[in-house]
Write an enzyme that holds these catalytic residues in place. Sequence first.
Site, PDB file in Angstrom:
ATOM      1  N   ALA A  50       0.939  -1.202  -0.123  1.00  0.00           N
ATOM      2  CA  ALA A  50      -0.108   0.150   0.135  1.00  0.00           C
ATOM      3  C   ALA A  50       0.987   1.183   0.079  1.00  0.00           C
ATOM      4  O   ALA A  50       0.701   2.151  -1.064  1.00  0.00           O
ATOM      5  CB  ALA A  50      -0.915  -0.237   1.194  1.00  0.00           C
ATOM      6  N   CYS A 103       2.656 -12.636   0.102  1.00  0.00           N
ATOM      7  CA  CYS A 103       1.733 -13.771  -0.572  1.00  0.00           C
ATOM      8  C   CYS A 103       2.701 -14.873  -1.012  1.00  0.00           C
ATOM      9  O   CYS A 103       2.271 -16.058  -0.981  1.00  0.00           O
ATOM     10  CB  CYS A 103       0.978 -13.294  -1.818  1.00  0.00           C
ATOM     11  SG  CYS A 103       0.096 -11.650  -1.413  1.00  0.00           S
TER      12      CYS A 103
END
Length: 457
Positions: A13, A46
Amino acid sequence: MAGRLVVIGGDAAGMSAASQARRRRDRDDLEIIAFERGHFTSYSACGIPYWISGLVDYRELITRDPETHRREHQIDVRLRHEVVKIDLERREVVARDLENGGREVREGFDDLVYAAGAVPTMPGWARTDAGGVFGVQTLDDGKALRHWLDGDPKPKRAVVVGGGYIGVEMAEAMIERGLAVTLVERGEQPMSTVDPDMGRMVRDALNGLGIDVRTRVTITGLTTEGGRVSGVRTSEVTIPADVVVLGTGVRPNVRLAAEAGLPIGPTGGIRTDLRMRVIGVPGVWAAGDCVETLHKTTGQPVYIPLGTHANKQGRVAGINIGGGYATFPGVIGTAVTRVCDLEVARTGLLEPEARIAGFEFITVTVESTNTAGYFPDAAKMTVKLIAEKGTGRLLGAQIVGRSQSAKRIDTLAVALWNKMTVDEMSMLDLGYAPPYSPVWDPVLVAARKAVDILHST
Ligand SMILES: Cc1cc2nc3c(=O)[nH]c(=O)nc-3n(C[C@H](O)[C@H](O)[C@H](O)COP(=O)(O)OP(=O)(O)OC[C@H]3O[C@@H](n4cnc5c(N)ncnc54)[C@H](O)[C@@H]3O)c2cc1C
C-alpha cells in the site's frame, strides 16, 4: 515551494501510494520520504509459503528494492526506521533509526500516508522464549523460519496452527519440505474462508497429502525441551512438534494511528472515504491492511486484509495525492488459493454472513468437471452458489476443484459485483472448448440449477 509526502510502511500500500504520487508530481513539486522498519520494500508476503516450500527464491518476491525506488522514483526510502509517533498538530512524524541505536528522526509532512499493514494475532500460549515458533507475516519472519528448518537438528514434525488460507498454504509448504505435518483448527473444518461443506473437501485433500488435520481443537500451551519447542498441548493430547507455524490471523496495525486520534471503525481498521482520505483529518491518507473498507453486498464496513486491496488502495491514495481523482469502491470478498493441486475460491458472502446480513437465500451445489468429461485428466469441480430469494440476485459463490477451476470465481465475482441474477447468469456467453470446460460450464450449470430452485420455492 515543494510539498512533502511522508509514507509509513514500505510495502504494497505505502509504496504504491508513493509511486503513483511521484508519477504525477516530479521531485521539484513533491518530496517523498518513506519509512520502513524492516529490511525490505515492495515485497510479496503472498509468496512466502512458496519460498518456504522451496518453489521460489525470496529475491523473486521483491518487486522493487529501496535502491530502485530511490533511483527510478526519487523516493527517499528510510529502511530500518520505525515511526513511533504521529504529531498531527505539528504535522510531523517521529521515527527511530533502528540501525543507529534508535536515534530519533523528525520529518514534517504536508500529506501523510499511513500504510503500516497488519499485526499477527499472537495467542497467549504462543509467547515463549523457546525457539521454534514462527509467524509468516514478513520476509524477516520467513527468513527466521527457513533458518530453523535448515538448522541442526533438522525439524521433522511441524504443527501448523490455524486452518485459514495461510495455514493451509503453510501446511503444504511443510509437506513439500518433507516434514510430518499436523494442522490444528478450532473451527469445524479447515479453510474457514469457505462454508464447512466446501471445507470438508479441502480437509479430504489435506488428508490425501498425509497431513493430519485436527478440527474443533483448543490449544492450551506448548511443551519445550532444552530451549526448543517440543509439542503443542491441546485440551486432549500433546502433539509432538519441532516447529510450530502460526496462521492465526491478523488485525489492523493501528496503534500509532489511534494514539494520534485517527478514527478507528467497528472492525478495528482505520476509517477512510472512497478516495482513501482518513475521515475528518485533512492531508492524512490510509491504505492496505490497516484500513477497513466497504462490503459492496452488505453495505457494511468489513476488514479483509489482502494484497489485491492494498495495492489498489495505495494506488488510489497516490493518484489523489498527485492531483488526480480516483476512488476505491469497496470489496466483495473474492479470494483464491490452492492446496497442492486442489484449488479453492470464493466471492461474496458465505452462508452465515448472508444470514447475519439479513438476506433470505437459497443455496445450490453442483458437481461437474473442469474440462469436458471425456477429456483426459477431467477432474471433479464443485460450485456452490448463494442467491437471494425473490430477486434471484447472486450473493455468494464458492468453488473447489482441480486445474483451472478456481479462477472461474472471477466470472462469478464480476456477476456479483454487477448485481446480476442467477437467471441472467445462466445464459452468459462463456468460452467453451473440451480442454477448458464441458459444453455447459459448471458456472452455468450452477446458475441454471439455482433458477430451478428459486422457481420452485
Ligand atoms: C503468508 C501470506 C500469504 C498471503 N497471501 C495472499 C494472497 O495469496 N493474496 C492476497 O491478496 N493477499 C495475500 N496476503 C496478504 C497480503 O500480503 C497483505 O494484504 C499485503 O501485504 C498488505 O499490504 P500492506 O502494504 O497494507 O501491509 P504490509 O505488507 O504488512 O506492509 C506494511 C509495512 O509497514 C511496515 N511498518 C509497520 N509499522 C511501521 C512503523 N511504525 N514504522 C515503519 N514501518 C512500519 C512493516 O514493516 C511492513 O513492511 C498474504 C499474506 C501473508 C502473510
